[in-house]
Design an enzyme around this catalytic site. Structure first.
Site, PDB file in Angstrom:
ATOM      1  N   TYR A   1      -6.012   5.525  -3.015  1.00  0.00           N
ATOM      2  CA  TYR A   1      -5.384   5.925  -2.280  1.00  0.00           C
ATOM      3  C   TYR A   1      -5.028   7.479  -1.882  1.00  0.00           C
ATOM      4  O   TYR A   1      -5.025   8.300  -3.299  1.00  0.00           O
ATOM      5  CB  TYR A   1      -3.595   5.645  -1.745  1.00  0.00           C
ATOM      6  CG  TYR A   1      -3.855   3.934  -1.961  1.00  0.00           C
ATOM      7  CD1 TYR A   1      -3.159   3.400  -0.538  1.00  0.00           C
ATOM      8  CD2 TYR A   1      -3.809   3.329  -3.289  1.00  0.00           C
ATOM      9  CE1 TYR A   1      -3.406   1.585  -0.349  1.00  0.00           C
ATOM     10  CE2 TYR A   1      -3.459   1.580  -2.953  1.00  0.00           C
ATOM     11  CZ  TYR A   1      -3.336   0.713  -1.344  1.00  0.00           C
ATOM     12  OH  TYR A   1      -3.441  -0.510  -1.664  1.00  0.00           O
TER      13      TYR A   1
ATOM     14  N   HIS B   1      -4.737  -2.875 -10.100  1.00  0.00           N
ATOM     15  CA  HIS B   1      -4.557  -4.429 -10.271  1.00  0.00           C
ATOM     16  C   HIS B   1      -4.831  -5.286  -9.997  1.00  0.00           C
ATOM     17  O   HIS B   1      -4.871  -6.553 -10.585  1.00  0.00           O
ATOM     18  CB  HIS B   1      -3.096  -4.954  -9.482  1.00  0.00           C
ATOM     19  CG  HIS B   1      -3.587  -4.394  -7.854  1.00  0.00           C
ATOM     20  ND1 HIS B   1      -3.536  -3.021  -7.445  1.00  0.00           N
ATOM     21  CD2 HIS B   1      -3.392  -4.768  -6.688  1.00  0.00           C
ATOM     22  CE1 HIS B   1      -3.595  -3.152  -6.180  1.00  0.00           C
ATOM     23  NE2 HIS B   1      -3.865  -4.482  -5.520  1.00  0.00           N
TER      24      HIS B   1
ATOM     25  N   HIS C   1       0.798  -1.033   0.266  1.00  0.00           N
ATOM     26  CA  HIS C   1      -0.148   0.171   0.176  1.00  0.00           C
ATOM     27  C   HIS C   1       0.609   1.168  -0.087  1.00  0.00           C
ATOM     28  O   HIS C   1       2.216   1.339  -0.381  1.00  0.00           O
ATOM     29  CB  HIS C   1      -0.931   0.379   1.077  1.00  0.00           C
ATOM     30  CG  HIS C   1      -1.944  -0.927   1.134  1.00  0.00           C
ATOM     31  ND1 HIS C   1      -2.333  -1.958  -0.004  1.00  0.00           N
ATOM     32  CD2 HIS C   1      -2.277  -2.130   2.265  1.00  0.00           C
ATOM     33  CE1 HIS C   1      -2.980  -2.290   0.369  1.00  0.00           C
ATOM     34  NE2 HIS C   1      -3.273  -2.560   2.533  1.00  0.00           N
TER      35      HIS C   1
ATOM     36  N   HIS D   1       1.741  -2.335  -8.137  1.00  0.00           N
ATOM     37  CA  HIS D   1      -0.096  -0.820  -7.967  1.00  0.00           C
ATOM     38  C   HIS D   1      -0.032   0.508  -9.521  1.00  0.00           C
ATOM     39  O   HIS D   1       0.224   0.822  -9.361  1.00  0.00           O
ATOM     40  CB  HIS D   1       0.378  -0.015  -6.913  1.00  0.00           C
ATOM     41  CG  HIS D   1      -0.452  -1.277  -5.900  1.00  0.00           C
ATOM     42  ND1 HIS D   1       0.185  -2.845  -5.542  1.00  0.00           N
ATOM     43  CD2 HIS D   1      -1.380  -1.229  -5.184  1.00  0.00           C
ATOM     44  CE1 HIS D   1      -0.337  -3.210  -5.027  1.00  0.00           C
ATOM     45  NE2 HIS D   1      -0.442  -1.941  -3.826  1.00  0.00           N
TER      46      HIS D   1
ATOM     47  N   GLN E   1      -8.266   0.193  -5.956  1.00  0.00           N
ATOM     48  CA  GLN E   1      -7.571   0.908  -4.744  1.00  0.00           C
ATOM     49  C   GLN E   1      -7.377   2.135  -4.397  1.00  0.00           C
ATOM     50  O   GLN E   1      -6.682   2.229  -5.544  1.00  0.00           O
ATOM     51  CB  GLN E   1      -6.655  -0.103  -4.402  1.00  0.00           C
ATOM     52  CG  GLN E   1      -6.505  -1.823  -3.925  1.00  0.00           C
ATOM     53  CD  GLN E   1      -5.574  -2.221  -3.625  1.00  0.00           C
ATOM     54  OE1 GLN E   1      -4.733  -1.829  -3.588  1.00  0.00           O
ATOM     55  NE2 GLN E   1      -5.842  -3.493  -2.799  1.00  0.00           N
TER      56      GLN E   1
ATOM     57  N   GLU F   1     -12.187   1.155  -1.291  1.00  0.00           N
ATOM     58  CA  GLU F   1     -12.554   0.591  -2.205  1.00  0.00           C
ATOM     59  C   GLU F   1     -13.761   1.208  -2.899  1.00  0.00           C
ATOM     60  O   GLU F   1     -14.607   0.414  -3.833  1.00  0.00           O
ATOM     61  CB  GLU F   1     -11.948  -1.292  -2.322  1.00  0.00           C
ATOM     62  CG  GLU F   1     -10.165  -1.038  -2.177  1.00  0.00           C
ATOM     63  CD  GLU F   1     -10.364  -2.676  -2.043  1.00  0.00           C
ATOM     64  OE1 GLU F   1     -11.477  -3.261  -1.890  1.00  0.00           O
ATOM     65  OE2 GLU F   1      -9.634  -2.806  -1.648  1.00  0.00           O
TER      66      GLU F   1
END
Length: 238
Positions: free
Chosen positions: A183, A172, A16, A99, A181, A45
């Site tokens: 961030y 991914h 992450h 990622h 995902q 998510e």
């Protein structure tokens, strides 16, 4: 590629990242100084969650009283690191290379940057970097660039306090939703010197993204990706 994809997903499941500090005029403002950092580096998510604005549940986010003064028309740099304790800047210290996805930045004008939640309307996009013609992603440029995510603060916005939302989206596992995902963290800015000549159109977080957006639900392994649409509105320009 279809055979390798599950292996890539498994190896990257816990890889992450965190927008941990902001650099202004070449000076790093300090870890968590003026940036609301979480104690855990996991993603959001659910694009309908209030946490899509500035991070949050299930992650615990620390408050900060610092508001960073920034000159309109200049560039700031969001610094991304794998964990808050990470001190290096090699690719592995930023985010796993699997990622792949876009980098994005938004601003929101607020009355008090230290206390505004960021949830709701008022956000406008000021930067995006998706996939270029050679197939290289925005996240790859940050990963291979020592975690440095350059963002220009528009010169034509009104002076005042803003939240800066810097984001990287990892695709991914995005062939199904939820899977992408997200961030993101928010920095607290006091923008000076802006002309106020233009008023941007704004969007809401949550609301700007949908789970069915082509930039949110996408297989980047097979068939090969030839183009990519970054989610959210167009980039505001002066």
């Amino acid at each position: 590629m279809k055979v390798l994809a599950p292996l890539v997903l498994a190896s990257a499941a816990s890889a992450h990242t965190i927008f941990s500090s902001l650099e202004v005029n070449g000076v790093n403002q300090g870890l968590g100084e003026g940036v609301r950092v979480p104690t855990y580096n996991g993603p959001i998510e659910d694009v309908t969650s209030a946490s899509i604005a500035c991070n949050g549940s299930p992650n615990t986010v620390a408050s900060t009283s610092k508001v960073i003064t920034v000159q309109a028309g200049t560039n700031v740099t969001a610094i991304w690191r794998y964990m808050l304790s990470t001190t290096g800047d090699s690719p592995a210290d930023v985010m796993d290379s699997s990622h792949k996805g876009p980098t994005i930045a938004y601003l929101k004008k607020v009355d008090n940057a230290a206390t505004a939640s960021g949830v709701g309307n008022g956000w406008f996009k000021i930067q995006q970097d998706g996939m270029d013609s050679s197939g290289v992603w925005g996240t790859e440029r940050v990963i291979n660039g020592k975690g440095r995510h350059s963002i220009k603060i528009p010169e034509c916005i009104a002076p005042g306090q803003y939240l800066l939302r810097a984001e990287m989206i990892a695709l991914h596992a995005a062939s199904n939703y939820p899977g992408a995902q997200f961030y993101m963290e928010c920095a607290q800015l006091n923008v000076v010197g802006g002309t106020g000549a233009k008023t941007p159109s704004t969007v809401s977080f949550p609301g700007a993204y949908s789970g069915s957006d082509p930039g949110v639900k996408i297989s980047i392994y097979w068939p090969p990706v030839t183009s990519y649409t970054v989610p959210g509105p167009s980039v505001f320009t002066c």
